[in-house]
Design a protein around this motif. Structure first.
Motif, mmCIF file in Angstrom:
data_model
loop_
_atom_site.group_PDB
_atom_site.id
_atom_site.type_symbol
_atom_site.label_atom_id
_atom_site.label_comp_id
_atom_site.label_asym_id
_atom_site.label_seq_id
_atom_site.Cartn_x
_atom_site.Cartn_y
_atom_site.Cartn_z
ATOM 1 N N ILE A 161 72.803 52.227 0.898
ATOM 2 C CA ILE A 161 72.922 51.398 -0.310
ATOM 3 C C ILE A 161 72.849 52.327 -1.501
ATOM 4 O O ILE A 161 71.849 53.037 -1.682
ATOM 5 C CB ILE A 161 71.804 50.336 -0.404
ATOM 6 C CG1 ILE A 161 71.766 49.447 0.840
ATOM 7 C CG2 ILE A 161 71.958 49.508 -1.677
ATOM 8 C CD1 ILE A 161 72.958 48.548 1.033
ATOM 9 N N GLU A 162 73.895 52.347 -2.310
ATOM 10 C CA GLU A 162 73.946 53.216 -3.490
ATOM 11 C C GLU A 162 73.630 54.670 -3.113
ATOM 12 O O GLU A 162 72.929 55.387 -3.840
ATOM 13 C CB GLU A 162 72.963 52.722 -4.565
ATOM 14 C CG GLU A 162 73.280 51.349 -5.109
ATOM 15 C CD GLU A 162 74.570 51.298 -5.919
ATOM 16 O OE1 GLU A 162 74.853 52.290 -6.638
ATOM 17 O OE2 GLU A 162 75.308 50.298 -5.832
ATOM 18 N N GLY A 163 74.151 55.099 -1.945
ATOM 19 C CA GLY A 163 73.971 56.475 -1.506
ATOM 20 C C GLY A 163 72.615 56.779 -0.896
ATOM 21 O O GLY A 163 72.321 57.940 -0.584
ATOM 22 N N VAL A 164 71.769 55.760 -0.710
ATOM 23 C CA VAL A 164 70.431 55.950 -0.154
ATOM 24 C C VAL A 164 70.404 55.365 1.258
ATOM 25 O O VAL A 164 70.958 54.293 1.513
ATOM 26 C CB VAL A 164 69.361 55.262 -1.032
ATOM 27 C CG1 VAL A 164 67.975 55.434 -0.428
ATOM 28 C CG2 VAL A 164 69.406 55.812 -2.452
ATOM 29 N N GLN A 165 69.773 56.068 2.198
ATOM 30 C CA GLN A 165 69.668 55.577 3.568
ATOM 31 C C GLN A 165 69.039 54.185 3.593
ATOM 32 O O GLN A 165 68.013 53.930 2.975
ATOM 33 C CB GLN A 165 68.811 56.528 4.416
ATOM 34 C CG GLN A 165 68.628 56.043 5.848
ATOM 35 C CD GLN A 165 67.591 56.841 6.616
ATOM 36 O OE1 GLN A 165 67.154 57.898 6.149
ATOM 37 N NE2 GLN A 165 67.189 56.353 7.780
ATOM 38 N N SER A 166 69.670 53.290 4.331
ATOM 39 C CA SER A 166 69.183 51.918 4.439
ATOM 40 C C SER A 166 68.535 51.710 5.798
ATOM 41 O O SER A 166 68.828 52.417 6.765
ATOM 42 C CB SER A 166 70.346 50.936 4.259
ATOM 43 O OG SER A 166 69.901 49.606 4.358
ATOM 44 N N TYR A 167 67.671 50.688 5.896
ATOM 45 C CA TYR A 167 66.934 50.395 7.119
ATOM 46 C C TYR A 167 67.265 48.978 7.567
ATOM 47 O O TYR A 167 67.466 48.072 6.747
ATOM 48 C CB TYR A 167 65.434 50.544 6.895
ATOM 49 C CG TYR A 167 65.026 51.961 6.530
ATOM 50 C CD1 TYR A 167 64.573 52.841 7.516
ATOM 51 C CD2 TYR A 167 65.114 52.419 5.226
ATOM 52 C CE1 TYR A 167 64.214 54.149 7.207
ATOM 53 C CE2 TYR A 167 64.756 53.722 4.890
ATOM 54 C CZ TYR A 167 64.311 54.577 5.884
ATOM 55 O OH TYR A 167 63.963 55.874 5.561
ATOM 56 N N LYS A 168 67.308 48.796 8.895
ATOM 57 C CA LYS A 168 67.652 47.490 9.449
ATOM 58 C C LYS A 168 66.554 46.456 9.175
ATOM 59 O O LYS A 168 66.839 45.277 8.981
ATOM 60 C CB LYS A 168 67.883 47.601 10.958
ATOM 61 C CG LYS A 168 69.051 48.502 11.348
ATOM 62 C CD LYS A 168 70.377 47.949 10.877
ATOM 63 C CE LYS A 168 71.534 48.835 11.357
ATOM 64 N NZ LYS A 168 72.837 48.378 10.833
ATOM 65 N N SER A 169 65.312 46.920 9.198
ATOM 66 C CA SER A 169 64.190 46.015 8.937
ATOM 67 C C SER A 169 63.038 46.811 8.348
ATOM 68 O O SER A 169 63.041 48.049 8.374
ATOM 69 C CB SER A 169 63.738 45.301 10.213
ATOM 70 O OG SER A 169 62.951 46.173 11.005
ATOM 71 N N LEU A 170 62.061 46.099 7.863
ATOM 72 C CA LEU A 170 60.881 46.758 7.294
ATOM 73 C C LEU A 170 60.170 47.611 8.339
ATOM 74 O O LEU A 170 59.635 48.682 8.033
ATOM 75 C CB LEU A 170 59.913 45.698 6.747
ATOM 76 C CG LEU A 170 60.256 45.075 5.399
ATOM 77 C CD1 LEU A 170 59.414 43.818 5.170
ATOM 78 C CD2 LEU A 170 60.036 46.066 4.266
ATOM 79 N N LYS A 171 60.188 47.167 9.591
ATOM 80 C CA LYS A 171 59.462 47.885 10.642
ATOM 81 C C LYS A 171 60.100 49.227 10.993
ATOM 82 O O LYS A 171 59.465 50.074 11.614
ATOM 83 C CB LYS A 171 59.353 46.991 11.889
ATOM 84 C CG LYS A 171 58.421 45.801 11.687
ATOM 85 C CD LYS A 171 58.184 45.021 12.962
ATOM 86 C CE LYS A 171 59.400 44.206 13.346
ATOM 87 N NZ LYS A 171 59.100 43.333 14.520
ATOM 88 N N ASP A 172 61.358 49.426 10.584
ATOM 89 C CA ASP A 172 62.029 50.703 10.847
ATOM 90 C C ASP A 172 61.615 51.791 9.864
ATOM 91 O O ASP A 172 61.911 52.970 10.079
ATOM 92 C CB ASP A 172 63.550 50.522 10.788
ATOM 93 C CG ASP A 172 64.068 49.662 11.932
ATOM 94 O OD1 ASP A 172 63.378 49.594 12.961
ATOM 95 O OD2 ASP A 172 65.149 49.060 11.774
#
Length: 660
Positions: free
Chosen positions: A50-61
């Protein structure tokens, strides 16, 4: 748990961060990323970045600890996200998503589910249905990212109002320390937020737009401490949203939530304003470093504006400062012959820059507010005077710029944190609100009912009229001499013992307006008693005979407000009470000094003191205070005394209605 994780987190996750720049989740992520110095984690189950920043599938990741989760996902997904937040150990949340109890039963059920999950894990959360939160550390809203930081906190129960106030702050160069969009207040309440912000050393004042108080008792308990620390200004939306329940007492038609809210704000020491314009005008004063006093010196180049400003000062209960003779002598040296050195200080229409400068030098050390008005003319511009006023910053200066260059002059003064207005009346109104704000009070509601009063009211939903009179006597409220008759002979005996003329009226069990039923006769003499009894006994079996008193007709009532609890009303009485509505409200218990202020606000005090008749105002004050204790002790739903006859012998409850 306190609210530090909400207001001052070390790490933030934006759940529902979107790649689409037109989505709320994307705007919030960009706002947080551009303002927060800590670590920011976007969470999106479909995107890797997102906007060049690594995204996570969920909070627990997310490997690191997360203090705050800002949640902007579809409504049905919020419970699942809150569960993940709890399992992850998230301490606080902001639920941006709308569509909960504000839309109906289904949304209300979902909101309860979210609340239950958050409570299970000890998560404190703002919202749902909120625009977000702006603090000195981050911008977690979906408004514009560029906000000038300053010393005013905004607490709003409407995202639209919040967005408007941020825009206004930018336009007026007003700095904001916090913006808290309360949303549905499912968990974090307005009184908690106000209390937290009142302890913030960088916040000078708190401005609150509110549509409904979450817990009236907590509000009355906590907010007085906040207002003792700094000014708290309130404006209420929904003045007519909650009309009073239609009942058979005057109180039902008089007491609305808006009026009770105003009384509550006075009780807690807040400043109440009626509209956004006054709301924003007050911010000009509290956002400045100018000392504001209730004595005012008006300096102007327009005599007419000076007169109008003086009128406004008088209406607001403020005063014009007296210019000492030594300063008057100095002023004569710099003023033209036609200008008299008095307050208002009219510099004359041909005043230029130097006349403003030299006059202000002479009066600058006066311990008062200096309201400096300039109307642009060929001899002077607003901008020139604005530059002159910069020399007197910190001397209680308030500018009023009127003319073609007033906007540029305002920008000069606002940049220096000197308050500036377009009309002097607006300045006076703002000064009055600030310097006359009430002292905060905490209401100690300890019930100590009188035993005989409890017996009188036990198991009843209302009192008969004569029981109401007995209740008044038990609580120290005077009544006229009276008796209840079931026969003409009884009526005659009572009337003879009371003395003529008497009042004869129907005596009812349920509260009714007797005049409307043609059930009251005044000026009844000895030979008229039996005739009037026969007429009245056709309406009711019982007839009341009462001493006829002369004096001023007042009104005292009580109501059990659904938010703030027991409240007292006082004002002008008689048959026009609902028409005139000259009524003041006070949160029970009402102490005697508060009762005096209520008499003053309702204009009843002026009427009592009119013509120096010697009417007993102290008796009215005691009646108001005693009634406030009565309605608390007996948990009265509604009551009124109308009329309460006030004369030189005291205040007498003539007709009383009480419901439980």
């Amino acid at each position: 748990m306190d609210l530090d994780y909400l207001f001052r987190p070390r790490t933030i996750a934006v759940v529902g961060a979107s790649r689409n720049r037109e989505k709320v989740g994307n705007v919030i992520f960009r706002n947080v990323s551009s303002t927060f110095r800590g670590k920011v984690y976007p969470v999106n189950n479909k995107s890797e970045t997102i906007e060049g920043v690594q995204s996570y599938k969920s909070l627990k990741d997310i490997q690191d600890d997360v203090d705050l989760a800002i949640i902007s996902v579809p409504r049905e997904s919020v419970p699942e996200v809150m569960e993940e937040a709890g399992e992850k150990g998230v301490k606080a949340g902001i639920v941006i998503t709308s569509g909960f109890r504000e839309v109906g039963p289904e949304g209300e059920k979902l909101e309860r589910e979210v609340t239950s999950i958050a409570s299970k894990y000890g998560i404190r959360f703002l919202g749902p249905n909120t625009m977000g939160l702006l603090t000195p550390d981050y911008n977690g809203t979906f408004a514009f990212a560029d906000v000038r930081r300053g010393e005013i906190a905004l607490v709003v129960q409407s995202g639209g109002i919040g967005a408007y106030m941020l825009n206004w702050a930018q336009k007026s160069r007003t700095g904001v320390s916090f913006l808290v969009s309360l949303g549905n207040q499912t968990d974090v309440k307005e009184y908690e937020v106000i209390d937290y912000l009142s302890k913030d050393p960088e916040t000078k004042a708190i401005f609150v737009y509110i549509e409904g108080v979450s817990d009236g008792e907590k509000f009355l308990e906590i907010i007085p401490e906040a207002t003792s620390r700094k000014p708290v200004i309130f404006i209420k939306g929904g003045a007519s949203a909650q009309s009073a329940e239609a009942v058979k007492t005057h109180t039902g038609s008089l007491a609305g939530s808006y009026d009770v809210f105003k009384a509550a704000i006075r009780t807690v020491g807040g400043i109440f304003v009626e509209n956004l314009k006054d709301f924003l005008n007050l911010s000009k004063l509290v956002n400045s470093s100018e000392p504001i006093r209730d004595e005012i010196l008006v300096v102007t180049n327009s005599g007419g504006h000076g007169v109008l400003t003086s009128d406004a000062i008088g209406r607001a209960g403020l005063s014009l400062v007296r210019i000492p003779e030594r300063l008057s002598a100095e002023l004569r040296k710099v003023l033209p012959p036609q200008s008299i050195p008095k307050n208002p200080l009219d510099l004359s229409g041909d005043a230029g820059r130097d006349r403003y400068l030299n006059s202000l030098k002479i009066v600058s050390d006066l311990d008062c507010t200096k309201l400096v008005i300039v109307e642009s003319l060929p001899f002077i511009s607003c901008t020139e005077v604005a530059k002159v006023l910069l020399n007197f910053k910190g001397k209680g200066i308030i500018g009023v710029t009127m003319g073609y260059d007033e906007d540029s002059a305002s920008r000069i003064l606002e940049s220096a944190s000197i308050p500036v207005f377009t009309f002097p009346e607006e300045a006076v109104n703002a000064i009055s609100k600030l310097v006359r704000r009430p002292s905060p009070r905490k209401k100690v509601r300890v019930t100590q009912p009188i035993n005989s009063a409890q017996e009188l009211s036990k198991g009843k939903s209302f009192l008969s009229d004569y029981e109401g009179l007995k209740l008044m006597e038990l609580y120290g409220v005077k009544t006229p001499r009276w008796g209840i008759a079931s026969t003409a002979e009884e009526a005659q005996r009572y009337a003879d013992s009371i003395g003529y003329p008497v009042v004869m009226k129907i005596s009812t069990d349920q509260p009714v307006h007797k005049t409307e039923l043609k059930g009251v006769y005044m000026n009844v003499e000895k030979d008229m008693v039996k005739e009037k009894f026969e007429l009245l006994s056709k309406i009711t079996k019982r007839v009341m005979i009462q001493e006829q008193l002369t004096g001023l007709e007042a009104y005292v009532g009580g109501i059990r407000d659904p938010v703030f609890g027991h409240t007292v009303l006082v004002g002008v009485g008689g048959i026009y009470v609902e028409v005139l509505k000259s009524v003041s409200y006070g949160i029970a218990p009402v102490y005697e000094d508060e009762a005096l202020e209520m008499l003053r606000e309702s204009r009843l005090l002026d009427m009592i003191r009119a013509r120096k008749r010697g009417y007993d105002e102290g008796s009215v004050i005691r009646t108001v205070s005693n009634v406030s204790r009565l309605i608390l002790d007996l948990n009265v739903k509604e009551m009124d005394i109308n009329p309460l006859i006030v004369n030189e012998k005291g205040a007498f409850a003539v007709d009383v209605r009480v419901t439980f």
